[in-house]
Every structure is written in structure tokens, then in C-alpha cells.
Design a protein around this motif. Sequence first.
Motif, PDB file in Angstrom:
ATOM      1  N   VAL A 150       0.853  -1.192   0.000  1.00  0.00           N
ATOM      2  CA  VAL A 150       0.000   0.000   0.000  1.00  0.00           C
ATOM      3  C   VAL A 150       0.887   1.239   0.000  1.00  0.00           C
ATOM      4  CG1 VAL A 150      -1.747   1.298   1.293  1.00  0.00           C
ATOM      5  CG2 VAL A 150      -1.850  -1.202   1.205  1.00  0.00           C
ATOM      6  N   ASP A 151       0.623   2.167  -0.897  1.00  0.00           N
ATOM      7  CA  ASP A 151       1.404   3.406  -0.949  1.00  0.00           C
ATOM      8  C   ASP A 151       1.202   4.221   0.317  1.00  0.00           C
ATOM      9  OD1 ASP A 151       2.376   2.811  -3.446  1.00  0.00           O
ATOM     10  OD2 ASP A 151       0.887   4.022  -4.511  1.00  0.00           O
ATOM     11  N   LEU A 152       2.256   4.912   0.739  1.00  0.00           N
ATOM     12  CA  LEU A 152       2.161   5.728   1.952  1.00  0.00           C
ATOM     13  C   LEU A 152       1.201   6.906   1.754  1.00  0.00           C
ATOM     14  CD1 LEU A 152       3.373   5.886   4.808  1.00  0.00           C
ATOM     15  CD2 LEU A 152       5.124   7.416   3.893  1.00  0.00           C
ATOM     16  N   GLU A 153       1.191   7.528   0.600  1.00  0.00           N
ATOM     17  CA  GLU A 153       0.298   8.646   0.273  1.00  0.00           C
ATOM     18  C   GLU A 153       0.305   9.721   1.358  1.00  0.00           C
ATOM     19  OE1 GLU A 153      -3.628   7.896  -1.400  1.00  0.00           O
ATOM     20  OE2 GLU A 153      -3.111   5.764  -1.505  1.00  0.00           O
ATOM     21  N   PRO A 154       1.430  10.340   1.632  1.00  0.00           N
ATOM     22  CA  PRO A 154       1.500  11.334   2.710  1.00  0.00           C
ATOM     23  C   PRO A 154       0.745  12.613   2.376  1.00  0.00           C
ATOM     24  CG  PRO A 154       3.537  11.306   1.460  1.00  0.00           C
ATOM     25  CD  PRO A 154       2.718  10.158   0.946  1.00  0.00           C
ATOM     26  N   ARG A 155       0.137  13.187   3.389  1.00  0.00           N
ATOM     27  CA  ARG A 155      -0.576  14.465   3.264  1.00  0.00           C
ATOM     28  C   ARG A 155      -0.140  15.391   4.406  1.00  0.00           C
ATOM     29  NH1 ARG A 155      -2.042  11.636  -0.495  1.00  0.00           N
ATOM     30  NH2 ARG A 155      -4.108  11.525  -1.475  1.00  0.00           N
ATOM     31  N   PHE A 156       1.154  15.385   4.732  1.00  0.00           N
ATOM     32  CA  PHE A 156       1.639  16.191   5.842  1.00  0.00           C
ATOM     33  C   PHE A 156       1.556  17.673   5.482  1.00  0.00           C
ATOM     34  CE2 PHE A 156       3.341  12.065   6.801  1.00  0.00           C
ATOM     35  CZ  PHE A 156       3.368  12.012   8.186  1.00  0.00           C
ATOM     36  N   GLY A 157       1.406  18.499   6.518  1.00  0.00           N
ATOM     37  CA  GLY A 157       1.257  19.932   6.336  1.00  0.00           C
ATOM     38  C   GLY A 157       0.137  20.455   7.223  1.00  0.00           C
ATOM     39  N   VAL A 158      -0.270  21.687   7.023  1.00  0.00           N
ATOM     40  CA  VAL A 158      -1.340  22.281   7.825  1.00  0.00           C
ATOM     41  C   VAL A 158      -2.620  21.465   7.648  1.00  0.00           C
ATOM     42  CG1 VAL A 158      -2.748  24.322   8.189  1.00  0.00           C
ATOM     43  CG2 VAL A 158      -0.315  24.568   7.645  1.00  0.00           C
ATOM     44  N   GLY A 159      -3.244  21.096   8.785  1.00  0.00           N
ATOM     45  CA  GLY A 159      -4.482  20.331   8.725  1.00  0.00           C
ATOM     46  C   GLY A 159      -4.310  18.912   8.225  1.00  0.00           C
ATOM     47  N   SER A 160      -3.137  18.327   8.466  1.00  0.00           N
ATOM     48  CA  SER A 160      -2.848  17.021   7.875  1.00  0.00           C
ATOM     49  C   SER A 160      -3.686  15.884   8.459  1.00  0.00           C
ATOM     50  CB  SER A 160      -1.363  16.683   8.009  1.00  0.00           C
ATOM     51  OG  SER A 160      -0.981  16.589   9.363  1.00  0.00           O
TER      52      SER A 160
END
Length: 215
Positions: A150-160
Motif C-alpha cells: 500500500v502506498d504511503l500517500e502522505p498528506r503532511f502539512g497544515v491540517g494534515s
Amino acid sequence: MSQPRWAVVVPVKRLSAAKSRLRGALPGVPHEDLALALAADTLRAVLACPAVAEALVVTDDARVAAAARAAGAQVLPDQPDAGLNAAFRHGAAHAPAGWVAGLTADLPALRPTELAGALLAAQAGDDGVRRFVADAPGLGTVLLAAPPGVDLEPRFGVGSAAAHTASGALPLPGDWPSLRRDVDTADDLAAAARLGLGPRTAALVAAACPARSTS
């Protein structure tokens, strides 16, 4: 039966640009030294965690790379200005097949046992779904975990935290205060100190105490 072990990806910005809101938090301590200490103590805890097989540090900072190699981590070159999520994707792409986690590099109070607990909790729901640990306020993300294939698919940042939820990841609700205590501001650093800092950050805080008391 032994549990599968993890590859943990830890991106670290160039120290001159890292943790800008923390600048000046420790009077008399160079900002780059503090940023490096946060990352070094985070990495120390990661490498001491029994659930971790490998740590991959993504950075284009020479001091960070040297410290990471000395600690026993693999270092991957970061692409300048590509951003945090690109660094997480780059690290995950070079991780061994299996369980992969992305972890922020600003957790100087992190306890290996708490990290192990979170990783074990992520494995317990082995259903092909990514899971994450929100920071102490509940808005950001400190850990994102992906099962094999499964891909990590990161969404780090403001409101992550909301962004990871929207992407299909599920929050892990465990009580892991040292894992959830990331450090962006002087108040965050004080909160981490109350939990107990790692040795490099603790030494800098101790060195700053005289200056702090006279400021």
C-alpha cells in the motif's frame, strides 16, 4: 510468532530552514544546533524501537546526514524545494518491501516503547488501510503507517490529520504522549521537556538555562 518489523522514513529539512517558529526559543543556542538535536533525538528513539528494522533519513543537509549515518540510519538525498511529502514518498519508495511508516523529525521526547505501541496498533488492523497518529492538538500528523503493498500517500502539512482522514487513512487512538508531542514552538518545547527530552535536546536546554534566567 514474531511481529513484522518496520522501515521508518524520517525527512529532515536543511537545518537553516527547519523549525522557523522555534527560532530564538533557547537564548544563546544556535538555531541549527537545536533543529539538529530535535532530529537526532527523534532518530535515536526510532533506532532503539524493537519494532523498527531500518530508519531512512531523507535530507540534503550535510550535518544531518553525518549524524544519521553515525547513528546507524540509511541516508537518502532530498530534492531541494520538493517539499515534505515528496521527501516521504522518496523515502518510502526506497524502503524494503513490507510495513512502512513516515515519522516527523521533531519528536525530542519520543519513547521507543510508545512508537512500538503505535506501530503494533497499526499492524493489528492488517486490512490494507493506512493509519496515522495525530499530534497532541489533534490537527497535525506525527506518524503515518502503510501495510505491505500500500502506498504511503502522505498528506503532511497544515491540517494534515483531516487530510489523511479524507484520503482514507484511519486515526490511531492510543495514549502515546511522547509520540504526539511534536515541537514547533517554544511552548511545544516546554511541553516536551515536561515529558522528558532526549539527551541532545536536553543538553541544549540545560545550557540555555542561565541565559534564560537573566533574559
